[in-house]
Design a protein around this motif. Structure first.
Motif, PDB file in Angstrom:
ATOM      1  N   MET A  93       1.078  -1.032   0.229  1.00 62.17           N
ATOM      2  CA  MET A  93       0.420   0.708   0.126  1.00 62.17           C
ATOM      3  C   MET A  93       0.742   1.229  -0.267  1.00 62.17           C
ATOM      4  O   MET A  93       0.244   2.185  -0.379  1.00 62.17           O
ATOM      5  N   TYR A  94       1.987   0.976   0.906  1.00 63.94           N
ATOM      6  CA  TYR A  94       2.794   2.893   0.598  1.00 63.94           C
ATOM      7  C   TYR A  94       3.566   2.638  -0.831  1.00 63.94           C
ATOM      8  O   TYR A  94       3.208   3.635  -1.206  1.00 63.94           O
ATOM      9  N   GLU A  95       3.614   1.143  -1.192  1.00 63.77           N
ATOM     10  CA  GLU A  95       4.472   1.168  -3.113  1.00 63.77           C
ATOM     11  C   GLU A  95       3.486   1.939  -3.472  1.00 63.77           C
ATOM     12  O   GLU A  95       3.629   3.114  -4.540  1.00 63.77           O
ATOM     13  N   ARG A  96       1.819   1.332  -3.661  1.00 63.63           N
ATOM     14  CA  ARG A  96       0.829   2.079  -4.067  1.00 63.63           C
ATOM     15  C   ARG A  96       0.813   3.692  -4.468  1.00 63.63           C
ATOM     16  O   ARG A  96       0.465   4.105  -5.388  1.00 63.63           O
ATOM     17  N   TYR A  97       0.582   4.185  -2.992  1.00 62.60           N
ATOM     18  CA  TYR A  97       0.098   4.921  -3.113  1.00 62.60           C
ATOM     19  C   TYR A  97       1.262   6.359  -2.857  1.00 62.60           C
ATOM     20  O   TYR A  97       1.142   7.170  -2.735  1.00 62.60           O
ATOM     21  N   THR A  98       2.408   6.022  -2.767  1.00 59.82           N
ATOM     22  CA  THR A  98       3.629   6.818  -3.291  1.00 59.82           C
ATOM     23  C   THR A  98       4.227   7.226  -5.011  1.00 59.82           C
ATOM     24  O   THR A  98       5.184   7.705  -4.713  1.00 59.82           O
ATOM     25  N   SER A  99       3.432   5.983  -5.272  1.00 61.86           N
ATOM     26  CA  SER A  99       4.061   5.606  -6.877  1.00 61.86           C
ATOM     27  C   SER A  99       3.914   7.034  -7.487  1.00 61.86           C
ATOM     28  O   SER A  99       2.929   7.776  -7.800  1.00 61.86           O
ATOM     29  N   PRO A 100       4.972   7.660  -8.089  1.00 60.73           N
ATOM     30  CA  PRO A 100       4.575   8.785  -9.077  1.00 60.73           C
ATOM     31  C   PRO A 100       2.966   8.320 -10.427  1.00 60.73           C
ATOM     32  O   PRO A 100       3.105   9.751 -10.580  1.00 60.73           O
ATOM     33  N   ALA A 101       2.659   7.500 -10.669  1.00 58.95           N
ATOM     34  CA  ALA A 101       1.821   7.077 -11.798  1.00 58.95           C
ATOM     35  C   ALA A 101       0.558   6.893 -10.357  1.00 58.95           C
ATOM     36  O   ALA A 101      -0.332   7.887 -11.386  1.00 58.95           O
ATOM     37  N   CYS A 102       0.668   7.420  -9.420  1.00 62.27           N
ATOM     38  CA  CYS A 102      -0.390   7.788  -8.942  1.00 62.27           C
ATOM     39  C   CYS A 102      -0.644   9.061  -8.523  1.00 62.27           C
ATOM     40  O   CYS A 102      -2.030   9.821  -7.859  1.00 62.27           O
ATOM     41  N   GLN A 103       0.745   9.418  -8.421  1.00 57.73           N
ATOM     42  CA  GLN A 103       0.629  11.173  -8.220  1.00 57.73           C
ATOM     43  C   GLN A 103      -0.071  12.009  -9.092  1.00 57.73           C
ATOM     44  O   GLN A 103      -0.660  12.636  -8.530  1.00 57.73           O
ATOM     45  N   ASP A 104       0.010  11.357 -10.747  1.00 58.27           N
ATOM     46  CA  ASP A 104      -0.996  11.709 -11.786  1.00 58.27           C
ATOM     47  C   ASP A 104      -1.803  11.746 -11.772  1.00 58.27           C
ATOM     48  O   ASP A 104      -2.784  12.634 -12.813  1.00 58.27           O
ATOM     49  N   MET A 105      -2.787  11.058 -11.013  1.00 55.52           N
ATOM     50  CA  MET A 105      -4.309  10.621 -11.026  1.00 55.52           C
ATOM     51  C   MET A 105      -5.215  11.490 -10.177  1.00 55.52           C
ATOM     52  O   MET A 105      -4.549  11.959  -9.086  1.00 55.52           O
ATOM     53  N   SER A 106      -6.445  12.185 -10.774  1.00 55.96           N
ATOM     54  CA  SER A 106      -6.924  12.544 -10.059  1.00 55.96           C
ATOM     55  C   SER A 106      -7.842  11.675  -9.110  1.00 55.96           C
ATOM     56  O   SER A 106      -7.987  11.109  -9.169  1.00 55.96           O
ATOM     57  N   THR A 107      -8.651  12.021  -8.033  1.00 55.39           N
ATOM     58  CA  THR A 107      -9.100  11.035  -6.668  1.00 55.39           C
ATOM     59  C   THR A 107     -10.007  10.209  -7.613  1.00 55.39           C
ATOM     60  O   THR A 107     -10.155   9.099  -7.577  1.00 55.39           O
ATOM     61  N   ALA A 108     -10.516  11.022  -8.635  1.00 57.05           N
ATOM     62  CA  ALA A 108     -11.278   9.738  -8.943  1.00 57.05           C
ATOM     63  C   ALA A 108     -10.979   8.788  -9.439  1.00 57.05           C
ATOM     64  O   ALA A 108     -11.529   7.506  -9.627  1.00 57.05           O
ATOM     65  N   GLN A 109      -9.570   9.101 -10.712  1.00 60.36           N
ATOM     66  CA  GLN A 109      -9.120   8.659 -11.532  1.00 60.36           C
ATOM     67  C   GLN A 109      -8.791   7.512 -10.298  1.00 60.36           C
ATOM     68  O   GLN A 109      -8.707   6.201 -10.058  1.00 60.36           O
ATOM     69  N   LEU A 110      -8.297   7.311  -8.699  1.00 66.76           N
ATOM     70  CA  LEU A 110      -7.825   6.598  -8.435  1.00 66.76           C
ATOM     71  C   LEU A 110      -8.378   6.101  -7.541  1.00 66.76           C
ATOM     72  O   LEU A 110      -8.472   4.773  -7.179  1.00 66.76           O
ATOM     73  N   ALA A 111      -9.643   6.605  -7.644  1.00 65.45           N
ATOM     74  CA  ALA A 111     -10.755   5.563  -6.677  1.00 65.45           C
ATOM     75  C   ALA A 111     -11.791   4.540  -7.617  1.00 65.45           C
ATOM     76  O   ALA A 111     -11.422   3.025  -7.027  1.00 65.45           O
ATOM     77  N   ALA A 112     -11.701   4.639  -8.902  1.00 66.11           N
ATOM     78  CA  ALA A 112     -11.906   3.682  -9.320  1.00 66.11           C
ATOM     79  C   ALA A 112     -10.271   2.296 -10.295  1.00 66.11           C
ATOM     80  O   ALA A 112     -11.235   1.569 -10.204  1.00 66.11           O
TER      81      ALA A 112
END
Length: 280
Positions: A93-112
């Motif tokens: 979970m740390y790796e997922r939510y601190t990844s560069p790909a994750c940072q570029d998402m909107s909240t809606a995209q992250l939720a999906a």
């Protein structure tokens, strides 16, 4: 949950740093970015403990239909629920939510993205999980992505449960806690236990800087016997600064604990308490 309450990240309550601003975000990215350098790890240690307790409680025939639900106190973004019901680790979970790909998402995209991610990793032995936390954005996200079956923001330090939480409490068989022991008191446990209808077990990880004895007394008044795992302590996180470490060392000594090898080495440590009906 890590540590929340009133005030900002730089404020200190009783010498302990607060991280309130990471709970008012629409998604958990800031939570993981802020806590990663501090190596916040107590949910990792709680994961196998809560899984075992949930399985044992689910196997208990209490004469009621449906599986008993787990109520996670101070649930924030549903971290414990994710670890309980899914094949995922805290490190992942740390790796997922601190990844560069994750940072570029909107909240809606992250939720999906999260809905699909957790649905694919859902375990066969899942149990219903309810979340309780005053941080509305955090519980809303956990509910949206499917980590929680129900979510509530009632502040039981200030008043009784509302009708929706009261109705949900009738199905609760296990209450879990990892990090909110500094901010909730026996008042919260009294309000919860007054509303439950099934036999309730409680599994709580509590910082050594906190006296859990008032809660233990309250639980005893409700017919719960509490045992303490004296075999070990559980590292919680690194200290934010020397002031916080001085506070922790002084406080654990005042509570009769030895900080050597634990707080003296730079980390908060927790104790694990289990409470179940009966006298032994």
């Amino acid at each position: 949950m890590a540590e929340s309450g009133s005030g900002g990240a730089e404020s200190v309550a009783s010498g302990k740093s607060r991280f309130d601003d990471i709970y008012d975000r629409p998604d958990p990215r800031m939570y993981f970015r802020r806590l990663a350098p501090l190596e916040y790890e107590i949910p990792h240690h709680a994961q196998p403990v809560f899984r075992q307790a949930a399985a044992q409680r689910a196997a208990l025939d209490d004469g009621r239909p449906h599986r008993p639900a787990v109520l996670d106190l101070c649930c924030s973004y549903g971290i414990n629920a994710a670890l309980l019901n899914h094949d995922v680790t805290l490190a992942e979970m740390y790796e997922r939510y601190t990844s560069p790909a994750c940072q570029d998402m909107s909240t809606a995209q992250l939720a999906a993205w999260d809905r699909e991610y957790y649905a694919e990793r859902r375990r066969a032995d899942t149990v219903p999980v309810f979340g309780l936390d005053v941080a509305a954005p955090a519980v809303r996200y956990a509910l949206e992505v499917g980590l929680l079956d129900a979510a509530f923001t009632d502040d039981l330090e200030q008043g009784p449960p509302g009708p929706e939480l009261m109705s949900a409490l009738a199905e609760v068989g296990l209450i879990t806690l990892t990090g909110g022991g500094s901010y909730i008191t026996a008042r919260t446990f009294t309000a919860l236990l007054d509303g439950t209808r099934r036999p309730v077990w409680i599994s709580a990880f509590v910082l050594r800087t906190v006296s859990y004895h008032p809660v233990v007394r309250t639980l005893a008044e409700h017919g719960l016997h509490t045992t303490l795992d004296v075999s070990r302590t559980y590292p919680q996180r690194l200290f934010t600064d020397e002031r916080e470490q001085r506070f922790a060392i002084a406080t654990v000594r005042a509570l009769g604990h030895d900080p050597a090898g634990r707080e003296a080495e730079g980390r908060f440590h927790s104790l694990h308490y289990e409470s179940r009906p009966g006298t032994g």
